[in-house]
Design a protein around this motif. Sequence first.
Motif, PDB file in Angstrom:
ATOM      1  N   ASN A   1      53.386  66.533  73.042  1.00 28.96           N
ATOM      2  CA  ASN A   1      54.137  67.595  72.270  1.00 28.96           C
ATOM      3  C   ASN A   1      53.692  67.833  70.949  1.00 28.96           C
TER       4      ASN A   1
ATOM      5  N   THR B   1      54.680  64.800  68.420  1.00 29.56           N
ATOM      6  CA  THR B   1      56.009  64.297  68.243  1.00 29.56           C
ATOM      7  C   THR B   1      56.197  63.094  69.613  1.00 29.56           C
ATOM      8  N   HIS B   2      55.551  63.771  70.628  1.00 31.41           N
ATOM      9  CA  HIS B   2      55.773  62.710  71.750  1.00 31.41           C
ATOM     10  C   HIS B   2      54.601  62.786  72.737  1.00 31.41           C
ATOM     11  N   TYR B   3      53.988  61.631  73.232  1.00 30.85           N
ATOM     12  CA  TYR B   3      52.769  61.465  73.943  1.00 30.85           C
ATOM     13  C   TYR B   3      53.354  61.089  75.476  1.00 30.85           C
ATOM     14  N   ASP B   4      52.913  61.607  76.557  1.00 33.14           N
ATOM     15  CA  ASP B   4      53.002  61.342  77.624  1.00 33.14           C
ATOM     16  C   ASP B   4      51.616  60.943  78.449  1.00 33.14           C
TER      17      ASP B   4
ATOM     18  N   ALA C   1      55.271  58.663  66.694  1.00 26.47           N
ATOM     19  CA  ALA C   1      55.603  59.687  67.663  1.00 26.47           C
ATOM     20  C   ALA C   1      56.169  58.590  68.733  1.00 26.47           C
ATOM     21  N   THR C   2      56.839  59.207  69.843  1.00 30.06           N
ATOM     22  CA  THR C   2      57.662  58.380  70.772  1.00 30.06           C
ATOM     23  C   THR C   2      56.238  58.595  72.093  1.00 30.06           C
ATOM     24  N   PHE C   3      56.293  57.535  73.005  1.00 27.54           N
ATOM     25  CA  PHE C   3      55.395  57.328  73.926  1.00 27.54           C
ATOM     26  C   PHE C   3      56.062  57.225  75.230  1.00 27.54           C
ATOM     27  N   ASP C   4      55.565  57.851  76.517  1.00 22.25           N
ATOM     28  CA  ASP C   4      55.899  57.401  77.736  1.00 22.25           C
ATOM     29  C   ASP C   4      54.472  57.118  78.285  1.00 22.25           C
TER      30      ASP C   4
ATOM     31  N   ILE D   1      60.043  55.631  68.118  1.00 22.14           N
ATOM     32  CA  ILE D   1      59.000  56.454  67.270  1.00 22.14           C
ATOM     33  C   ILE D   1      58.257  55.376  66.624  1.00 22.14           C
TER      34      ILE D   1
ATOM     35  N   THR E   1      60.820  55.064  77.383  1.00 22.95           N
ATOM     36  CA  THR E   1      60.217  55.764  76.371  1.00 22.95           C
ATOM     37  C   THR E   1      60.430  54.798  74.948  1.00 22.95           C
TER      38      THR E   1
END
Length: 889
Positions: free
Chosen positions: A39, A17-20, A154-157, A194, A191
């Motif tokens: 995540n 769902t999310h990458y950092d 997904a979303t990305f930081d 998506i 951020t």
Amino acid sequence: MSTTEDRQVLPKNVRPTHYDITLTPDLKKFEFTGFETINLDIKEDTKVITLNVREIEVKSAKLGKLNGEGHDAVSIEHDNKKYTVKLTFPEEYPAGCKVKLYLEFTGILNDKMVGFYRSSYEENGEKKYIATTQFEATDARRAFPCWDEPAIKATFDITLIVPSDLVALGNMNVISEKSLGNDKREVKFATTPIMSTYLIAFIVGDLAYVEETTSGVQNGGKPVLVRVYTLKGNEETGRFALSVAVDCLEYFAGVFGIPYPLPKCDMVAIPDFEAGAMENWGLITYRTTAVLFDPKASDARFKQRIAYTVCHELAHQWFGNLVTMEWWDHLWLNEGFATWVGYLAVEKIFPDWDIWTQFVSEGFQRGLKLDSLKSSHQIEVPVNDPSEISQIFDAISYYKGASVIRMLSNYLGENVFLAGVRRYLKKHEYGNASTNDLWDSLAQESGRDISEFISVWTRKYPVLTVTEPSPDTLNISQSRFLSTGVIDPEEDITTWWVPLSIDVGSGDYKDFRDVVLTQKEKSLKLPPRQEDFYQLNSRKTGVYRVNYIPERLAKLGQAVKKGMLETSDRVGLVADAGALATSGHGKTSGLLNLIKEFDKEDQYIVWMEISNCLSDLTSVWFEQPDYQGLLAFQCDLLSELVRKLGWEYSDDDDYLTTMLRTLVIKIAGKAGDKDVVNESHRRFKLFIKGDESALHPNIRGAVYEIVLIHGGGEEEFEAILNLYKTGKIADQRIIILSALGHAQQENLIQRALNLSISEDVKSQDIIYSFMGLKNNRKSRRHLWNFIKQNWDLIQQRYIHSLQLFGLIIKSVDAFSTLDDIRDIEEFFKDKNIKEIERPLQQSLENIRVRAAWLSRDKKDVEDCVMNATISIKEIFSVNLAMMLTGTFQ
């Protein structure tokens, strides 16, 4: 279509769902280190997680719950064939829980123009580097471990740790920067929305920019900051692309009814780049020639290329990025729509360019030509293996796709069509969609069953054969069009829903123009009309060819002289005649006789299509005795127009006149027009001696080719090569590369071949060298031998740059004998051709088409050329007699 069972995809047990992600590139060691927290939603009970990696080594992996408890992986298994890493953990995690995956990894900054790679340039004699990215279709996995599939969003930081003196760019705006000491700084980006992994991008380099801000009027009142980044010193050459982008972003925000979703839009010129451009969300990357333009030194044709490319990539910010294809089967929807709407935007910004008529000659014909091969593919094609994806980034997906969309838009009406697009984008924004989703939205908006109309057009296209049993009656039949002209019954089972768009020249016959062919054959009664005139597919919006009887084709040629056909119709008439001569539906003499009727033509786009047809013809006849006669035909056709236009360019010239002057000088000069050849040599000598005004930037490439073809030797070759080595303007340098391939002497041909793989030519630019060598009848056999001799080097260099690799393979399709087919097949029989199978088969089929055309019409062309030569001699004899008697005016 492919099914999920057939596709090489990752297990469904977990989804991100999310990458950092934190990356530290080293531009001296050409490697990078990375730390990543992902995540995850656990979908099925599991203790095994598999994700994509390629040329990345995962050093450590830990899986933990959100409360901080976690476990180190008990095994990390890399699969270098499937490009995955399998992580096994000591305990099973139940479905429904949310966890974090912590990864530490290393990778390489490769020089293959894919993934996270290095691009080089020279500054004051020193080689320097940029770290940049190219992830489409499946190369994000070269930069960070991920679920590298378009539907797994997904979303990305993103955080980059970079040298303090370099610029760092990402999809989003910078939200913080801090010094880390040791000449390093940390740059964090906001951020992302998506999005799919293939649209992520980041760049590190010594860059500068020019910028503007959109008005925001069409963008919900939100201005967008637009920048064009280049190597330092080249910033001003980004001004034209910048102005196009500002206008285009506002236009698309209005057309699509959704504001541009990001706060900024950066466009970056990359010194080494495989494709033309890449639509990374908010950080679009380009070849330098597709975004930079010097108004004083660039060739004007690159101006239009830049405008269109910018509009195409900006269209993707909505159509592709905001709403993304569900899988690569639907690539055509991504690229075909962006192509169509890219042309639409250029038409709005530059109405005097007549861009849609240019589309009829360029994109439309490219799509139809490739789609006429048995070895081509449907618009919507099953894709299972990643190696198949690059092979469908071609004229079918882009140009036939755009042609079908253009036909549909014309059928529904542009306003209704765009309303359907707005409905589609709003319904699926930030998600994924399929082709049928677009058809459903268009059907809801128009009240028509779009899928029934359009589905057959994704599978090849027809030729309509028109006969005239009586003066006012037409019989129209449809069948699949193949360039071989030979169709087995089982290949001709499709019945297309064909909008005929019949034009009868005068009167209000709107109902007649709206007639549709929905069966294999139909008889029509023509309405009363002032002249014996009609044409099908008026304005050439329908995706099909029209085969008239010879007498009608001759009458349409006469109608050209009377000014009864619009520019797009004249273009289409020539294009159809050329394609039908190639396939055997018509005769080549019919094509040549039709072209004779265009001796008074003064429109660039029409001459562009005539040039394409004549180029195809002379290319097939390149080893035949009639080759010189075909060149004489061209000289005779163009001599008056060349004299009329002259050599001087004026700031008062419109764009199309500028392009026409360059084109006719090039055609006539290469064909051997003595006046043009002599003037080319005269101006070339002045130019080489330092008089830059002797050759306008628009004409330089044409003159280099003419000089090398007609009398140029070692001295001229060296002078042109020196211009390449010392030149600073990117578009002029690739023009020179192509021109050098026109050398006639064997030793100079070999030098041009050796240059193509030398350190003096960037890997991305080999296609320009090969283009010139392929188009030169004296060197194309040398080129094929060179490819065979250097196959291992070429394969090693381009196996990761599959679009370029495919173009290299297509440089062998310029032969016209079955012996050449056997030679090519023999060479490749023991080679691994998995990544290039489709372009290779298309090249072989093209040669078969050419060989059949030559065999079938050899005598026809011989008789036609002989008659034309006699006519020219008769004219010359009459003129000579008049001169001797003093009656010549």
